[in-house]
Motif scaffolding. Structure first.
Motif, PDB file in Angstrom:
ATOM      1  N   LEU A  58       0.795  -1.234   0.000  1.00  0.00           N
ATOM      2  CA  LEU A  58       0.000   0.000   0.000  1.00  0.00           C
ATOM      3  C   LEU A  58       0.826   1.281   0.000  1.00  0.00           C
ATOM      4  O   LEU A  58       0.284   2.351  -0.282  1.00  0.00           O
ATOM      5  CB  LEU A  58      -0.953   0.002   1.203  1.00  0.00           C
ATOM      6  CG  LEU A  58      -1.925  -1.180   1.229  1.00  0.00           C
ATOM      7  CD1 LEU A  58      -2.735  -1.189   2.522  1.00  0.00           C
ATOM      8  CD2 LEU A  58      -2.857  -1.127   0.023  1.00  0.00           C
ATOM      9  N   ALA A  59       2.122   1.178   0.323  1.00  0.00           N
ATOM     10  CA  ALA A  59       2.951   2.388   0.320  1.00  0.00           C
ATOM     11  C   ALA A  59       2.910   3.121  -1.019  1.00  0.00           C
ATOM     12  O   ALA A  59       2.829   4.347  -1.051  1.00  0.00           O
ATOM     13  CB  ALA A  59       4.385   2.050   0.727  1.00  0.00           C
ATOM     14  N   ILE A  64       3.996   9.150   0.940  1.00  0.00           N
ATOM     15  CA  ILE A  64       4.859  10.093   0.227  1.00  0.00           C
ATOM     16  C   ILE A  64       6.211  10.064   0.917  1.00  0.00           C
ATOM     17  O   ILE A  64       6.317  10.350   2.116  1.00  0.00           O
ATOM     18  CB  ILE A  64       4.284  11.528   0.275  1.00  0.00           C
ATOM     19  CG1 ILE A  64       2.924  11.592  -0.425  1.00  0.00           C
ATOM     20  CG2 ILE A  64       5.258  12.516  -0.346  1.00  0.00           C
ATOM     21  CD1 ILE A  64       2.295  12.982  -0.410  1.00  0.00           C
ATOM     22  N   ASP A  65       7.234   9.669   0.167  1.00  0.00           N
ATOM     23  CA  ASP A  65       8.583   9.675   0.746  1.00  0.00           C
ATOM     24  C   ASP A  65       9.147  11.079   0.600  1.00  0.00           C
ATOM     25  O   ASP A  65       8.857  11.772  -0.376  1.00  0.00           O
ATOM     26  CB  ASP A  65       9.466   8.654   0.026  1.00  0.00           C
ATOM     27  CG  ASP A  65      10.632   8.226   0.892  1.00  0.00           C
ATOM     28  OD1 ASP A  65      10.676   8.636   2.075  1.00  0.00           O
ATOM     29  OD2 ASP A  65      11.500   7.497   0.385  1.00  0.00           O
ATOM     30  N   VAL A  66       9.928  11.498   1.574  1.00  0.00           N
ATOM     31  CA  VAL A  66      10.482  12.859   1.517  1.00  0.00           C
ATOM     32  C   VAL A  66      11.986  12.806   1.757  1.00  0.00           C
ATOM     33  O   VAL A  66      12.468  11.923   2.462  1.00  0.00           O
ATOM     34  CB  VAL A  66       9.827  13.784   2.581  1.00  0.00           C
ATOM     35  CG1 VAL A  66       8.369  14.061   2.255  1.00  0.00           C
ATOM     36  CG2 VAL A  66       9.976  13.234   3.985  1.00  0.00           C
ATOM     37  N   PRO A  67      12.724  13.759   1.197  1.00  0.00           N
ATOM     38  CA  PRO A  67      14.148  13.838   1.513  1.00  0.00           C
ATOM     39  C   PRO A  67      14.329  14.172   2.990  1.00  0.00           C
ATOM     40  O   PRO A  67      13.542  14.938   3.540  1.00  0.00           O
ATOM     41  CB  PRO A  67      14.664  14.989   0.632  1.00  0.00           C
ATOM     42  CG  PRO A  67      13.567  15.347  -0.287  1.00  0.00           C
ATOM     43  CD  PRO A  67      12.294  14.804   0.263  1.00  0.00           C
ATOM     44  N   ARG A  80      10.354  20.509  -1.783  1.00  0.00           N
ATOM     45  CA  ARG A  80       9.124  20.942  -2.460  1.00  0.00           C
ATOM     46  C   ARG A  80       8.451  19.720  -3.054  1.00  0.00           C
ATOM     47  O   ARG A  80       9.070  18.959  -3.786  1.00  0.00           O
ATOM     48  CB  ARG A  80       9.447  21.957  -3.579  1.00  0.00           C
ATOM     49  CG  ARG A  80       9.961  23.292  -3.085  1.00  0.00           C
ATOM     50  CD  ARG A  80       8.872  24.115  -2.382  1.00  0.00           C
ATOM     51  NE  ARG A  80       9.462  25.250  -1.680  1.00  0.00           N
ATOM     52  CZ  ARG A  80       9.807  25.248  -0.386  1.00  0.00           C
ATOM     53  NH1 ARG A  80       9.599  24.197   0.361  1.00  0.00           N
ATOM     54  NH2 ARG A  80      10.341  26.311   0.183  1.00  0.00           N
ATOM     55  N   ILE A  81       7.189  19.545  -2.740  1.00  0.00           N
ATOM     56  CA  ILE A  81       6.442  18.414  -3.294  1.00  0.00           C
ATOM     57  C   ILE A  81       5.143  18.945  -3.877  1.00  0.00           C
ATOM     58  O   ILE A  81       4.462  19.764  -3.247  1.00  0.00           O
ATOM     59  CB  ILE A  81       6.190  17.364  -2.194  1.00  0.00           C
ATOM     60  CG1 ILE A  81       7.492  16.619  -1.923  1.00  0.00           C
ATOM     61  CG2 ILE A  81       5.084  16.390  -2.606  1.00  0.00           C
ATOM     62  CD1 ILE A  81       7.409  15.516  -0.930  1.00  0.00           C
ATOM     63  N   ASP A  82       4.824  18.503  -5.062  1.00  0.00           N
ATOM     64  CA  ASP A  82       3.575  18.914  -5.695  1.00  0.00           C
ATOM     65  C   ASP A  82       2.446  18.054  -5.131  1.00  0.00           C
ATOM     66  O   ASP A  82       2.212  16.926  -5.590  1.00  0.00           O
ATOM     67  CB  ASP A  82       3.707  18.744  -7.218  1.00  0.00           C
ATOM     68  CG  ASP A  82       2.462  19.237  -7.948  1.00  0.00           C
ATOM     69  OD1 ASP A  82       1.422  19.446  -7.289  1.00  0.00           O
ATOM     70  OD2 ASP A  82       2.542  19.395  -9.178  1.00  0.00           O
ATOM     71  N   LEU A  83       1.758  18.589  -4.113  1.00  0.00           N
ATOM     72  CA  LEU A  83       0.736  17.785  -3.443  1.00  0.00           C
ATOM     73  C   LEU A  83      -0.418  17.443  -4.378  1.00  0.00           C
ATOM     74  O   LEU A  83      -0.955  16.341  -4.331  1.00  0.00           O
ATOM     75  CB  LEU A  83       0.235  18.506  -2.188  1.00  0.00           C
ATOM     76  CG  LEU A  83       1.253  18.595  -1.035  1.00  0.00           C
ATOM     77  CD1 LEU A  83       0.659  19.373   0.134  1.00  0.00           C
ATOM     78  CD2 LEU A  83       1.705  17.215  -0.571  1.00  0.00           C
ATOM     79  N   ALA A  84      -0.800  18.390  -5.226  1.00  0.00           N
ATOM     80  CA  ALA A  84      -1.903  18.124  -6.153  1.00  0.00           C
ATOM     81  C   ALA A  84      -1.565  16.919  -7.028  1.00  0.00           C
ATOM     82  O   ALA A  84      -2.411  16.042  -7.276  1.00  0.00           O
ATOM     83  CB  ALA A  84      -2.188  19.355  -7.003  1.00  0.00           C
ATOM     84  N   GLU A  85      -0.306  16.838  -7.427  1.00  0.00           N
ATOM     85  CA  GLU A  85       0.111  15.701  -8.257  1.00  0.00           C
ATOM     86  C   GLU A  85       0.047  14.404  -7.443  1.00  0.00           C
ATOM     87  O   GLU A  85      -0.428  13.375  -7.927  1.00  0.00           O
ATOM     88  CB  GLU A  85       1.528  15.972  -8.770  1.00  0.00           C
ATOM     89  CG  GLU A  85       1.984  15.030  -9.850  1.00  0.00           C
ATOM     90  CD  GLU A  85       3.214  14.269  -9.446  1.00  0.00           C
ATOM     91  OE1 GLU A  85       4.157  14.895  -8.903  1.00  0.00           O
ATOM     92  OE2 GLU A  85       3.231  13.041  -9.643  1.00  0.00           O
ATOM     93  N   ARG A  86       0.493  14.475  -6.173  1.00  0.00           N
ATOM     94  CA  ARG A  86       0.479  13.263  -5.329  1.00  0.00           C
ATOM     95  C   ARG A  86      -0.941  12.792  -5.004  1.00  0.00           C
ATOM     96  O   ARG A  86      -1.193  11.620  -4.802  1.00  0.00           O
ATOM     97  CB  ARG A  86       1.243  13.493  -4.022  1.00  0.00           C
ATOM     98  CG  ARG A  86       2.714  13.800  -4.200  1.00  0.00           C
ATOM     99  CD  ARG A  86       3.401  12.739  -5.074  1.00  0.00           C
ATOM    100  NE  ARG A  86       4.771  13.110  -5.306  1.00  0.00           N
ATOM    101  CZ  ARG A  86       5.798  12.573  -4.648  1.00  0.00           C
ATOM    102  NH1 ARG A  86       5.587  11.630  -3.763  1.00  0.00           N
ATOM    103  NH2 ARG A  86       7.016  12.967  -4.903  1.00  0.00           N
ATOM    104  N   VAL A 142      -6.311  10.255   1.065  1.00  0.00           N
ATOM    105  CA  VAL A 142      -5.321  10.461   2.129  1.00  0.00           C
ATOM    106  C   VAL A 142      -3.933  10.132   1.597  1.00  0.00           C
ATOM    107  O   VAL A 142      -3.757   9.175   0.839  1.00  0.00           O
ATOM    108  CB  VAL A 142      -5.639   9.542   3.342  1.00  0.00           C
ATOM    109  CG1 VAL A 142      -4.512   9.601   4.369  1.00  0.00           C
ATOM    110  CG2 VAL A 142      -6.960   9.937   3.990  1.00  0.00           C
ATOM    111  N   ARG A 143      -2.964  10.940   1.990  1.00  0.00           N
ATOM    112  CA  ARG A 143      -1.562  10.604   1.777  1.00  0.00           C
ATOM    113  C   ARG A 143      -0.853  10.740   3.125  1.00  0.00           C
ATOM    114  O   ARG A 143      -1.180  11.636   3.915  1.00  0.00           O
ATOM    115  CB  ARG A 143      -0.898  11.527   0.744  1.00  0.00           C
ATOM    116  CG  ARG A 143      -1.502  11.447  -0.656  1.00  0.00           C
ATOM    117  CD  ARG A 143      -1.314  10.087  -1.313  1.00  0.00           C
ATOM    118  NE  ARG A 143      -1.955  10.041  -2.637  1.00  0.00           N
ATOM    119  CZ  ARG A 143      -3.212   9.645  -2.856  1.00  0.00           C
ATOM    120  NH1 ARG A 143      -3.983   9.258  -1.841  1.00  0.00           N
ATOM    121  NH2 ARG A 143      -3.696   9.617  -4.075  1.00  0.00           N
TER     122      ARG A 143
END
Ligand SMILES: C[S@@+](CC[C@H](N)C(=O)[O-])C[C@H]1O[C@@H](n2cnc3c(N)ncnc32)[C@H](O)[C@@H]1O
Length: 268
Positions: A58-59, A64-67, A80-86, A142-143
């Motif tokens: 399910l991951a 969302i993995d982050v640096p 910077r992460i494009d949340l709309a895209e995620r 949900v993310r």
């Protein structure tokens, strides 16, 4: 297998269920080097079979993995992460910090299909359990980010980009010498005020009387927030559609009063 590197395995081991009402400190609590006091202690990321399976399966859908910066629970400055895209769409954003095993998250996000809900939790097994529950409930909006929600809010959410923040039963840190670890304080409130849109809501709940008072003091002393329920006794809010979680049940069994607060961002 994808396992978020969010907990230092050399940290204190705490057997048993995820997230007791009072955090298990397993001895002295160490602050994160160079980053000040944080609201959690690092715990062993031991996962059971179904949690491992949830991480595997399910991951890709939910996590969302982050640096990272210095700590495995950190979010690297400047990320910077494009949340709309995620999320696969643009929608009003709610954030939960400290989603635990996801009981509130699953119910509240499920009841708000028109919102994108981003949840931060530092404990990997809890994230895995949450993903399993989200999947079984068919909740797709949900993310999850396995990181410190304070850093996540600062790095991943823009000014006035947030419709709602949920901090439900944050770790109470009941001992006086540990209170500086509480999530809700003046500095955090300034960050929240910046990220909430005008009229955006901060929903809080706790079963610890002095933490409820502290929340009211922090919010009441800020010109940036207004109580949505000033006329209800004590200014406390109705519980709304929160489900009863194990933390709430434990608090009630111990004879503690549950307090809800809902404060709005004053228009800029
Ligand atoms: C007492 S539990 C409550 C969980 C959930 N909100 C509920 O009501 O069932 C608090 C949770 O917050 C997490 N936590 C504490 N500080 C955090 C932070 N800064 N960022 C993300 N999670 C945090 C802990 O790991 C724990 O799972």
């Amino acid at each position: 297998m994808i396992v978020p590197a969010n907990v230092d395995p050399s940290g204190p081991r705490s057997p048993g269920a995820v997230g007791a009402s009072a955090p298990r400190t397993a001895g002295a609590v160490a602050d994160h080097p160079g980053r000040g006091v944080v609201s959690f202690v690092r715990r062993s990321p031991r996962m059971n079979l179904s949690q491992h399976r949830a991480m595997d399966d399910l991951a890709p859908r939910y996590l969302i993995d982050v640096p990272r910066a210095d700590m495995s629970t950190s979010v690297a400055p400047g990320t910077r992460i494009d949340l709309a895209e995620r999320f696969g769409r643009r929608a009003p954003l709610a954030v939960e910090i400290g989603s635990g095993v996801g009981d509130s998250l699953v119910a509240m996000a499920g009841a708000r299909p028109d919102m994108n809900v981003l949840a931060f939790e530092v404990y990997a097994p809890a994230i895995a359990s949450t993903m399993g529950k989200l999947d079984r409930a068919g909740v797709r909006n949900v993310r999850l980010v396995a990181a410190d929600g304070t850093e996540g809010l600062r790095e991943l959410v823009g000014t006035a980009a947030l419709a709602e923040l949920w901090t439900l039963f944050p770790d109470p840190w009941p001992k006086k010498r540990h209170r500086k670890r509480r999530l809700v304080n003046q500095v955090f409130a300034e960050l929240v005020a910046d990220r909430l849109e005008d009229g955006g809501l901060w929903r809080l709940a706790t079963d610890w009387a002095d933490y409820a008072e502290q929340m009211t003091e922090v919010l009441g002393s800020s010109p940036l927030f207004a109580n949505r329920y000033p006329d209800l006794p004590g200014g406390w809010a109705p519980r709304g559609d929160r489900p009863v979680t194990r933390f709430e049940r434990r608090g009630m069994e111990a004879g503690r009063t549950i307090r809800d607060l809902v404060w709005a961002r004053v228009p800029r």
